[in-house]
Motif scaffolding. Structure first.
Motif, PDB file in Angstrom:
ATOM      1  N   ILE A 110       0.838  -1.203   0.000  1.00  0.00           N
ATOM      2  CA  ILE A 110       0.000   0.000   0.000  1.00  0.00           C
ATOM      3  C   ILE A 110       0.870   1.250   0.000  1.00  0.00           C
ATOM      4  O   ILE A 110       1.867   1.329   0.732  1.00  0.00           O
ATOM      5  CB  ILE A 110      -0.923   0.037   1.240  1.00  0.00           C
ATOM      6  N   LEU A 111       0.482   2.230  -0.827  1.00  0.00           N
ATOM      7  CA  LEU A 111       1.121   3.545  -0.799  1.00  0.00           C
ATOM      8  C   LEU A 111       0.041   4.608  -0.711  1.00  0.00           C
ATOM      9  O   LEU A 111      -0.687   4.848  -1.679  1.00  0.00           O
ATOM     10  CB  LEU A 111       1.968   3.777  -2.055  1.00  0.00           C
ATOM     11  N   PRO A 112      -0.107   5.286   0.454  1.00  0.00           N
ATOM     12  CA  PRO A 112      -1.073   6.393   0.554  1.00  0.00           C
ATOM     13  C   PRO A 112      -0.629   7.565  -0.319  1.00  0.00           C
ATOM     14  O   PRO A 112       0.553   7.883  -0.405  1.00  0.00           O
ATOM     15  CB  PRO A 112      -1.024   6.774   2.039  1.00  0.00           C
ATOM     16  N   VAL A 113      -1.592   8.221  -0.960  1.00  0.00           N
ATOM     17  CA  VAL A 113      -1.298   9.366  -1.815  1.00  0.00           C
ATOM     18  C   VAL A 113      -2.276  10.482  -1.474  1.00  0.00           C
ATOM     19  O   VAL A 113      -3.480  10.339  -1.652  1.00  0.00           O
ATOM     20  CB  VAL A 113      -1.415   9.016  -3.317  1.00  0.00           C
ATOM     21  N   THR A 114      -1.755  11.577  -0.969  1.00  0.00           N
ATOM     22  CA  THR A 114      -2.590  12.734  -0.691  1.00  0.00           C
ATOM     23  C   THR A 114      -2.809  13.480  -2.000  1.00  0.00           C
ATOM     24  O   THR A 114      -1.887  14.060  -2.558  1.00  0.00           O
ATOM     25  CB  THR A 114      -1.930  13.669   0.332  1.00  0.00           C
ATOM     26  N   GLY A 115      -4.042  13.452  -2.493  1.00  0.00           N
ATOM     27  CA  GLY A 115      -4.341  13.998  -3.810  1.00  0.00           C
ATOM     28  C   GLY A 115      -4.736  12.875  -4.745  1.00  0.00           C
ATOM     29  O   GLY A 115      -4.700  11.698  -4.383  1.00  0.00           O
ATOM     30  N   LYS A 116      -5.104  13.235  -5.964  1.00  0.00           N
ATOM     31  CA  LYS A 116      -5.560  12.228  -6.940  1.00  0.00           C
ATOM     32  C   LYS A 116      -4.566  12.102  -8.085  1.00  0.00           C
ATOM     33  O   LYS A 116      -4.929  11.978  -9.245  1.00  0.00           O
ATOM     34  CB  LYS A 116      -6.944  12.611  -7.470  1.00  0.00           C
ATOM     35  N   ASN A 117      -3.301  12.132  -7.762  1.00  0.00           N
ATOM     36  CA  ASN A 117      -2.282  12.187  -8.814  1.00  0.00           C
ATOM     37  C   ASN A 117      -1.465  10.905  -8.939  1.00  0.00           C
ATOM     38  O   ASN A 117      -0.289  10.943  -9.278  1.00  0.00           O
ATOM     39  CB  ASN A 117      -1.333  13.368  -8.551  1.00  0.00           C
ATOM     40  N   LEU A 118      -2.084   9.764  -8.658  1.00  0.00           N
ATOM     41  CA  LEU A 118      -1.333   8.518  -8.742  1.00  0.00           C
ATOM     42  C   LEU A 118      -0.862   8.240 -10.160  1.00  0.00           C
ATOM     43  O   LEU A 118       0.259   7.762 -10.363  1.00  0.00           O
ATOM     44  CB  LEU A 118      -2.181   7.360  -8.223  1.00  0.00           C
ATOM     45  N   ILE A 119      -1.696   8.541 -11.159  1.00  0.00           N
ATOM     46  CA  ILE A 119      -1.278   8.301 -12.538  1.00  0.00           C
ATOM     47  C   ILE A 119      -0.082   9.185 -12.890  1.00  0.00           C
ATOM     48  O   ILE A 119       0.839   8.768 -13.594  1.00  0.00           O
ATOM     49  CB  ILE A 119      -2.441   8.521 -13.539  1.00  0.00           C
ATOM     50  N   GLU A 120      -0.070  10.406 -12.365  1.00  0.00           N
ATOM     51  CA  GLU A 120       1.065  11.302 -12.593  1.00  0.00           C
ATOM     52  C   GLU A 120       2.310  10.760 -11.905  1.00  0.00           C
ATOM     53  O   GLU A 120       3.416  10.811 -12.453  1.00  0.00           O
ATOM     54  CB  GLU A 120       0.740  12.691 -12.081  1.00  0.00           C
ATOM     55  N   MET A 121       2.143  10.227 -10.702  1.00  0.00           N
ATOM     56  CA  MET A 121       3.260   9.640  -9.977  1.00  0.00           C
ATOM     57  C   MET A 121       3.827   8.439 -10.733  1.00  0.00           C
ATOM     58  O   MET A 121       5.043   8.272 -10.842  1.00  0.00           O
ATOM     59  CB  MET A 121       2.803   9.204  -8.578  1.00  0.00           C
ATOM     60  N   ALA A 122       2.930   7.604 -11.271  1.00  0.00           N
ATOM     61  CA  ALA A 122       3.375   6.443 -12.039  1.00  0.00           C
ATOM     62  C   ALA A 122       4.124   6.873 -13.299  1.00  0.00           C
ATOM     63  O   ALA A 122       5.149   6.290 -13.658  1.00  0.00           O
ATOM     64  CB  ALA A 122       2.176   5.576 -12.402  1.00  0.00           C
ATOM     65  N   ALA A 123       3.610   7.928 -13.961  1.00  0.00           N
ATOM     66  CA  ALA A 123       4.285   8.429 -15.160  1.00  0.00           C
ATOM     67  C   ALA A 123       5.665   8.975 -14.816  1.00  0.00           C
ATOM     68  O   ALA A 123       6.642   8.734 -15.538  1.00  0.00           O
ATOM     69  CB  ALA A 123       3.430   9.509 -15.812  1.00  0.00           C
ATOM     70  N   ARG A 124       5.743   9.704 -13.721  1.00  0.00           N
ATOM     71  CA  ARG A 124       7.022  10.284 -13.292  1.00  0.00           C
ATOM     72  C   ARG A 124       8.031   9.199 -12.922  1.00  0.00           C
ATOM     73  O   ARG A 124       9.234   9.336 -13.146  1.00  0.00           O
ATOM     74  CB  ARG A 124       6.771  11.204 -12.096  1.00  0.00           C
ATOM     75  N   SER A 125       7.528   8.093 -12.386  1.00  0.00           N
ATOM     76  CA  SER A 125       8.410   7.034 -11.891  1.00  0.00           C
ATOM     77  C   SER A 125       8.851   6.058 -12.969  1.00  0.00           C
ATOM     78  O   SER A 125       9.958   5.514 -12.901  1.00  0.00           O
ATOM     79  CB  SER A 125       7.702   6.264 -10.769  1.00  0.00           C
TER      80      SER A 125
END
Length: 481
Positions: free
Chosen positions: A93-108
């Motif tokens: 599990i990775l908590p994410v404050t905000g709805k930017n998981l897709i952006e995080m995945a793209a960045r990573s």
């Protein structure tokens, strides 16, 4: 067509929800957002046990402030792992404050110029975000995930799907997604699965359990949407421990704000079959049926949906963009889907809501269509006067003949509507909600070629249209009634 805009029993080609009269008073101060995807059951702290436990939660938040952020963070991970109920642990599990998981995945995991497959089901917001980053988002219109070939997967760095479907709300079976997940693993392609609303449809169709054996999957869940708390802006990722470690939060994510973490932890402790979520699913099922029946009884058949909204082919003369703008001016927000890759130009997505809101939507829809028809009739009348001649029978119209074969269609929208004169064949009718409206269904007068010609000759005599209409009624219509 002599369009009975105001009443319940409209002329055949009236693209209108019969509803309130045109002069009804509308309260535009109360906005109804039917474009949302959040849980329509509402704030969980206003329901049952959660409401009773609110003081304890506030006390927990106050005490939590004395703890370190990492302790609160770990509590959230444990609660989320248990909530998902897929045999996974906090390390997934990775908590994410905000709805930017897709952006995080793209960045990573992605670089500029990389290719990503975006399926029919995915949120268009994901596409826009990727395109802003210079990532090539290739839309793939597939009826089944099995149609995504190994060649396509081998050329792509990531595949994005939503379950349930972002537009239609249809839910895919976990077995079907599992087959795609294996193909992604075999081809070294990441699979991003947006499951933000799965708890509100069928949480057992989640593929969360297979992240332990497949390091090519990232799943998104949402505290904000599941529990109708949009202001918390809280999501979390489910993935293998190795993939979780590679995800790179931005400076704005996981910023030390304890409240979303504490709220999420508290709400998830009762599991995916808590009293609140069971009640939510029952409310959605019941109100979705009521909403679908509303469209169906007016001839617009919604697609099957397992989610918190329905997709409807709402083909109208005015066009969806104008419709949504007019509804917005009356406090109703809809999602116009015409700008998406699919399903087509005439689709709207309508969120499930309360019965009162659905009834108000129907009422305002009828009023908006009446307003549009009046404007449209005036525009067409100006066109007729500019042309200065009858148009004859419009046999290309899909509704021809709406009154009788050989009718003249010059005054498709009657310039006298509503005349409220029953001797014309028009009549007052009472709708399903007890409201009266004027129906022109059985009035043929303005479609008789000799009458249409006489009306036109009077209207062409001078510039004062209102006076001309009065004279045309007196000298042309009255002698025939």
């Amino acid at each position: 067509m002599s369009n009975m805009i105001e009443g319940e029993n409209n002329c055949q080609n009236a693209d209108v929800f019969p509803g309130a009269l045109r002069d009804a008073v509308i309260d535009t101060s109360r906005l109804i957002d039917l474009g949302t995807r959040s849980n329509p059951f509402g704030d969980p702290f206003k329901h049952g046990k959660l409401h009773a436990g609110l003081p304890d939660l506030i006390d927990t938040i106050n005490r939590q402030k004395e703890l370190s952020f990492i302790d609160t963070y770990l509590d959230f991970k444990k609660a989320a792992a248990s909530f998902v109920d897929g045999g996974i642990g906090p390390e997934h599990i990775l908590p994410v404050t905000g709805k930017n998981l897709i952006e995080m995945a793209a960045r990573s995991f992605l670089e500029k110029g990389d290719e990503v497959i975006v399926t029919t089901s995915a949120s268009f917001d994901h596409v826009l975000l990727l395109q802003e980053k210079g990532i090539q988002a290739n839309y793939l219109d597939v009826r089944s995930l099995a149609e995504i070939t190994d060649n396509s997967l081998n050329a792509a760095k990531m595949v994005i799907i939503s379950n349930p479907h972002f537009l239609s709300g249809a839910l895919l079976a976990s077995d079907e997604i599992a087959v795609l997940a294996k193909s992604c693993k075999d081809n070294g392609t990441l699979l991003f699965v947006d499951e933000t609303l799965i708890e509100l449809s069928d949480p057992y169709q989640s593929i969360a359990s297979i992240v332990q054996e497949n390091e090519q999957i990232i799943i998104q869940r949402s505290i904000s949407d599941t529990f109708a708390l949009p202001h918390t802006q809280m999501t979390f990722a489910i993935a293998s421990g190795n993939l979780i470690r590679k995800l790179k939060p931005s400076i704005n994510e996981n910023n030390g704000d304890l409240l979303p973490l504490v709220l999420g932890t508290s709400l998830m402790k009762s599991g995916c079959n808590s009293e609140y979520l069971i009640s939510s699913r029952e409310f959605i099922r019941k109100q979705k049926t009521y909403l679908a029946d509303l469209f169906s009884k007016h001839g617009y058949v919604p697609e099957n949906s397992d989610s918190v909204h329905i997709l409807v082919n709402l083909k109208l003369l005015m066009g969806l963009k104008e419709l949504t703008q007019r509804l917005k001016s009356h406090g109703i927000m809809l999602m116009d889907c015409s700008s998406f890759y699919s399903p087509g130009d005439d689709y709207v997505r309508v969120a499930v809501t309360t019965k009162d809101n659905i009834d108000r939507f129907e009422e305002i829809f009828g009023i908006v269509m009446g307003e549009w028809a009046k404007d449209y009739a005036n525009e067409k009348l100006r066109d007729v006067l500019t042309r200065g001649s009858l148009s004859g029978s419009n046999i290309e119209c899909p509704y021809y003949p709406c009154h009788f074969p050989g009718q003249d269609c010059t005054f498709c929208y009657c310039p006298f509507n509503p005349c409220k004169e029953e001797r014309t064949g028009g009549e007052w009718i009472t709708g399903s909600k007890g409201k009266k409206g004027w129906s022109c269904m059985n009035c043929y007068l303005v479609h008789r070629p000799e009458i249409a010609q006489a009306i036109l000759e009077v209207l062409l005599q001078q510039d004062d249209l209102e006076n001309c209409l009065g004279k045309a009624w007196k000298t042309v219509i009255e002698p025939f009634i």
